[in-house]
Design an enzyme around this catalytic site. Structure first.
Site, PDB file in Angstrom:
ATOM      1  CB  SER A 179      -1.042   0.051   1.199  1.00 17.76           C
ATOM      2  OG  SER A 179      -0.280  -0.286   2.369  1.00 17.76           O
ATOM      3  CG  HIS A 207      -3.653  -0.628  -2.118  1.00 17.72           C
ATOM      4  ND1 HIS A 207      -4.483   0.581  -2.218  1.00 17.72           N
ATOM      5  CD2 HIS A 207      -3.502  -1.096  -1.012  1.00 17.72           C
ATOM      6  CE1 HIS A 207      -4.439   1.017  -0.859  1.00 17.72           C
ATOM      7  NE2 HIS A 207      -3.882  -0.068  -0.279  1.00 17.72           N
ATOM      8  CE  LYS A 239      -7.790   1.160   0.775  1.00 16.76           C
ATOM      9  NZ  LYS A 239      -7.111   0.353   1.694  1.00 16.76           N
TER      10      LYS A 239
HETATM   11  C1  LIG Z   1      -6.960  -0.008   3.204  1.00 20.64           C
HETATM   12  C2  LIG Z   1      -6.562  -1.054   3.509  1.00 20.64           C
HETATM   13  C3  LIG Z   1      -7.123  -2.047   4.610  1.00 20.64           C
HETATM   14  C4  LIG Z   1      -8.120  -1.689   5.317  1.00 20.64           C
HETATM   15  O1  LIG Z   1      -9.344  -1.464   4.551  1.00 20.64           O
HETATM   16  P1  LIG Z   1     -10.696  -0.451   5.266  1.00 20.64           P
HETATM   17  O2  LIG Z   1     -11.911  -1.018   4.460  1.00 20.64           O
HETATM   18  O3  LIG Z   1     -10.235   0.907   4.857  1.00 20.64           O
HETATM   19  O4  LIG Z   1     -10.656  -0.691   6.785  1.00 20.64           O
HETATM   20  C5  LIG Z   1      -6.486  -3.049   4.726  1.00 20.64           C
HETATM   21  N1  LIG Z   1      -5.469  -3.574   4.234  1.00 20.64           N
HETATM   22  C6  LIG Z   1      -4.635  -2.590   2.894  1.00 20.64           C
HETATM   23  C7  LIG Z   1      -3.562  -3.508   2.058  1.00 20.64           C
HETATM   24  C8  LIG Z   1      -5.380  -1.545   2.777  1.00 20.64           C
HETATM   25  O5  LIG Z   1      -4.608  -0.893   1.752  1.00 20.64           O
END
Ligand SMILES: *Cc1c(COP(=O)(O)O)cnc(C)c1O
Length: 387
Positions: A179, A207, A239
């Site tokens: 990330s 992602h 995302k």
């Molecule tokens: C954003 C993210 C999360 C958390 O997800 P949310 O729905 O925002 O709590 C978990 N793992 C990764 C790799 C992320 O980028």
């Protein structure tokens, strides 16, 4: 010292190390141009990679569902918060990921806590990439298993750690796309190690899903890996899907075990049904509109070529996450602030989110950007990055 005096001391130290964070206030929908603290800025830090967070069909689906179901789900999934829309979305994601069953979660953070803490306990060992998302590392700690972090994207180091492990049950866990770095995990090699040693591999593809692979199936589609190689696949909805929430895809018994045992699943309110409806709409767009992935890919290439010509310290990433390594916290913050004065929003990412000495600008691109906006970012970087 009183508690408040101690806390004041802690905050002072954060400020001195340029680790103090402040929030901006937005007053517009997600998109390339947002209203931030009262003025319009070009946005290069959202995770809305395909431009779906404010898509008319997604918004309409949300409104229609709210008319029928109201806003709150009013209960957890196991009581009576599990609506027809939640159920349909689980089935749609099972088809999308080509896995037998899917379970929805209210956030990705909770999905990760749920899986690892339901599967592991004292006496078990969990192996995680050093750069895994904070929620995966926290999940390892919560589970009370022994947490071993292997060198970033290094299957050899993983193999060495596995060789000396006497854990009862073992689990390997990796981000699909990292990330804060944007690089892809070597899932082909990781899954080979896992399969050879009969250890399950869990991939958090927050992602990658929607973005990578011909059909948006994410890093597992990119590598052509099925449930045999990656038995536990986690994805987030906040995302590329542009909504909110998360899911875990896997076998019948995996999902049933989570329903029975995963505390972050059981003891929380189900996401609003309208969010499930909106995600059904965005999943259709992810499936059908290949041009979004193609356009994003072209913008990534444009940015990388331009940044290379400027001699910027790009990291080895082909994904929508294009970090610029700066190093020192103060410098990263100064660069981010200079860009913001020019109306360009790029966030400075500092420790503890990334290792000390590797502060960076985390630039994220979206299919909703256009070429002129990429060029404006490059021009801003040209002006400010050497100062
Ligand atoms: C954003 C993210 C999360 C958390 O997800 P949310 O729905 O925002 O709590 C978990 N793992 C990764 C790799 C992320 O980028």
């Amino acid at each position: 010292m009183s508690l408040d005096e101690e806390l004041t001391q802690g905050l002072k130290e954060r400020k001195a190390q340029a680790q103090y964070r402040t929030r901006h206030i937005t007053e517009s929908a997600a998109g390339p141009l947002i209203t931030l603290d009262g003025r319009s800025v070009l946005n290069f830090c959202s995770n809305d990679y395909l431009g779906l967070a404010n898509h008319p069909q997604v918004v309409q689906a949300f409104k229609d569902a709210a008319d029928h179901y109201g806003v709150g789900s009013s209960a957890s999934h196991l009581i009576n918060g599990h609506s027809r829309l939640h159920h349909e979305l689980e089935e749609a994601f099972a088809e999308f990921t080509q896995r037998p069953r899917v379970l929805l979660f209210s956030t990705g953070y909770m999905a990760n806590l749920a899986v690892i803490s339901a599967l592991l306990s004292k006496g078990d060992h969990v192996f995680e990439d050093r750069l895994n998302h904070a929620s995966l590392l926290d999940a390892g700690i919560l589970s009370q298993a022994r947490l071993q972090r292997y060198q970033h994207n290094d299957p050899k180091d993983l193999q060495n750690k596995l060789a000396t492990s006497k854990g009862r049950r073992k689990l390997i866990v990796s981000d699909g796309v990292f990330s804060m770095d944007g690089d892809l995990a070597h899932l082909d090699k990781l899954s080979a190690v896992a399969q050879q040693q009969k250890i399950a591999l869990m991939v958090d593809d927050a992602h990658g899903l929607g973005v990578l692979g011909k059909c948006g199936g994410g890093s597992v589609e990119h590598y052509g890996l099925g449930i045999e190689q990656v038995p536990i696949l986690m994805g987030t909805l906040g995302k590329a899907f542009g909504t909110f929430g998360a899911f875990v895809a896997g076998s019948e018994v995996l999902i049933e075990t989570l329903i029975q045992q995963a505390r972050p699943y059981i003891y929380t309110t189900a996401m609003p049904p309208a969010v499930a409806a909106a995600t059904l709409a965005s999943l259709t767009l992810v499936n059908e509109e290949n041009w979004r992935r193609q356009k994003l890919y072209e913008l990534i290439q444009r940015f990388r070529i331009g940044a290379q010509q400027l001699g910027l310290a790009l990291m080895a990433s082909d994904t929508a996450i294009q970090p610029l390594l700066v190093g020192e916290n103060h410098k990263a913050v100064a660069l981010s602030e200079a860009l913001l004065r020019d109306g360009i929003m790029v966030s400075a990412i500092r420790p503890p989110t990334v290792p000390a000495g590797t502060a960076r600008l985390r630039i994220t691109l979206s299919a909703a950007h256009d070429e002129a906006q990429i060029d404006r970012l490059l021009e801003g970087l040209r002006q400010h990055s050497t100062k």
